[in-house]
Motif scaffolding. Sequence first.
Motif, short mmCIF file in Angstrom:
data_model
loop_
_atom_site.label_atom_id
_atom_site.label_comp_id
_atom_site.label_asym_id
_atom_site.label_seq_id
_atom_site.Cartn_x
_atom_site.Cartn_y
_atom_site.Cartn_z
N ALA A 103 0.85 -1.20 -0.12
CA ALA A 103 -0.05 0.14 -0.18
C ALA A 103 0.91 1.33 -0.04
O ALA A 103 0.50 2.08 -0.76
N ALA A 104 2.17 1.36 0.83
CA ALA A 104 2.82 2.47 1.01
C ALA A 104 3.34 2.60 -0.61
O ALA A 104 3.64 3.73 -0.93
N HIS A 105 3.93 1.53 -1.16
CA HIS A 105 4.48 1.57 -2.62
C HIS A 105 3.40 2.30 -3.42
O HIS A 105 3.87 3.27 -4.21
N TYR A 106 2.38 2.09 -3.37
CA TYR A 106 1.32 2.73 -4.10
C TYR A 106 1.03 4.26 -3.83
O TYR A 106 0.95 5.38 -4.61
N PHE A 107 1.07 4.67 -2.33
CA PHE A 107 0.70 5.82 -1.99
C PHE A 107 1.68 6.65 -2.36
O PHE A 107 1.71 7.77 -2.85
N LYS A 108 3.10 6.32 -2.27
CA LYS A 108 4.39 7.02 -2.56
C LYS A 108 4.34 7.60 -4.10
O LYS A 108 4.60 8.58 -4.11
N GLN A 109 3.65 6.59 -4.76
CA GLN A 109 3.56 7.08 -6.28
C GLN A 109 2.54 8.16 -6.58
O GLN A 109 2.37 8.96 -7.45
N HIS A 110 1.21 7.86 -6.07
CA HIS A 110 0.11 8.53 -6.32
C HIS A 110 -0.84 9.23 -5.25
O HIS A 110 -1.41 10.18 -5.63
N LYS A 111 -0.26 9.00 -3.99
CA LYS A 111 -1.13 9.58 -2.70
C LYS A 111 -0.07 9.99 -1.84
O LYS A 111 -0.25 9.46 -0.59
N PRO A 112 1.03 10.64 -2.07
CA PRO A 112 2.32 10.81 -1.16
C PRO A 112 1.95 11.22 0.21
O PRO A 112 2.63 10.85 1.05
N ARG A 113 0.85 12.12 0.57
CA ARG A 113 0.63 12.60 1.82
C ARG A 113 -0.22 11.53 2.83
O ARG A 113 -0.57 11.88 3.65
#
Lengths: 99, 426
Positions: free
Chosen positions: B208-218
């Motif tokens: 999930a963090a990998h996905y957030f880092k690219q698309h939803k970094p906050r």
Amino acid sequence: MKKKVMSFIGIGLYAVTATAGAADTHIRVTAATCYICHGPNGKSEHAIPGLAGQDRNYLVQAMKEQKTAARETTVMRKYMLGYTDAEIEAMADFFASVK
Amino acid sequence: MTIDRREFLRRSGFGLAATLAGLSGARAAAPSSARGARVVVVGAGFGGAVCAKYIRMWDPNIEVTLIEANDRFVSCPMSNWVIGGIRSVDELVKSYDQLPRNHGIRMVHDTVVGVDADKRRVLTRRGDSYAYDRLVLAPGIDFMTELIEGYDVAESHGKVTHAFRAGPRTALLRKQLEAMPDGGVFVIASPPPPGRCVSGPYERACMAAHYFKQHKPRSKIIMLDGHFDVVSKGPMFKAAWKKFYPGMIEHRPNNLAVKVDHTTMTVSSEFEDVKGDVINVVPMMRAAKLCDTVGVRTDSQNRWCPVDGATFESTAIPGIHVIGDSVLSNIPKSAHVSNNQAKICAAAIVDLLNGREPNPAPIIGSTSYSATSDHTAGPIAVVMRYDPKQKSYIRQPGGGASPECDELNFAYNLAWFENIWADTLT
């Protein structure tokens, strides 16, 4: 205590009287655990190499080197430390004979 | 309807399949006195499918019926990769076509509703009855959702899911993360061991963090952990969180979820209430209800099935073996271990049906890879040897988790998926 002694004798008897068939079963099943990573029957088409049909002496050397960390490894050192030398040699025989 | 031997042969093309199996897979099998013996295997996951296959490989004279409710195989391993968006849910779904054809297994898609242990018969929802000499139960786990107030209603509204059984729940959790706004909070509440795939929640946080880092970094991930620390591969996961996702993942140990409220999107532990935009609650687990119905889920908490570690035969009912996540054991519950248990059980059943003594001290290897990003993973590996004196699998020296993840182990993780699927389904 008596129970313990009896079960110890039981294991000893198994070891002494075990037929070639029983020893074969132990190695066949233990070798089959390798199939999960190294492919069914030791044949892999992926990054983890296949074992089937490899040279017997190469397999023994590779496994024993992993045991003593003379060779860089990933999970293999962890595995090899759990096996006896006799099991390693028997598994090498097994995989070397797979066509 | 009762299915007799003649009908079995007619339906399954057994003669031809047995000949083929004899030519290809049974090279090492000893002469058999088990001709006509019948084994029924319930559940075609990583344990049951493998057990059915290897009984046929190691003695093609034994008739094997494999009963599975689902018409397609869905892999739990790799499902976290779908949640992280680096694989599609379709890649988890595999066909059962090859397994029965390659090994002369009669495969039946039906649900087992009971077992008559005295008459040695398995009963199915469609009203069929299958006779057995040996029965193998590999039905997997159920979730103890009743221990989390509000869970069932929250899940019925599609708001909260465990996504710890791959399939529609995996797709739902992925969809929820895709819909989550940047700056949102993703809560993962995980149970204490024992349970299926204890490293799963931590790998899920990575994905999930990998996905957030690219698309939803906050965005932020809060892990409410029912255990006092990361259960498995702790140093590796903690190092990866710090290196790849600094400040994004907060791990809160000793925080077992006891309540979830989907109207306010709040998870409660004994100590705190945490609000999330997406809430993933993994309840505690136990052996599937079928094990209780049959009478083999007999440990003191009525959660797991005690077995003889050399044969995986139930200590409660003779002739019934239990393998996989349902077993009471100190061995991890994973696809890899289920596969190994299945092979030990298959070899023991072949020996027992041939009047031979099974190996009293088999070996189980346990390996599990966890991805920490779309190009790194790390393994754990342990060898365990059964000690019939202590009636327990003893961990051998040298095993454990790697403290670091790397690209090589990501490649090996991929190879592991492909090869365990092939070993299970072909």
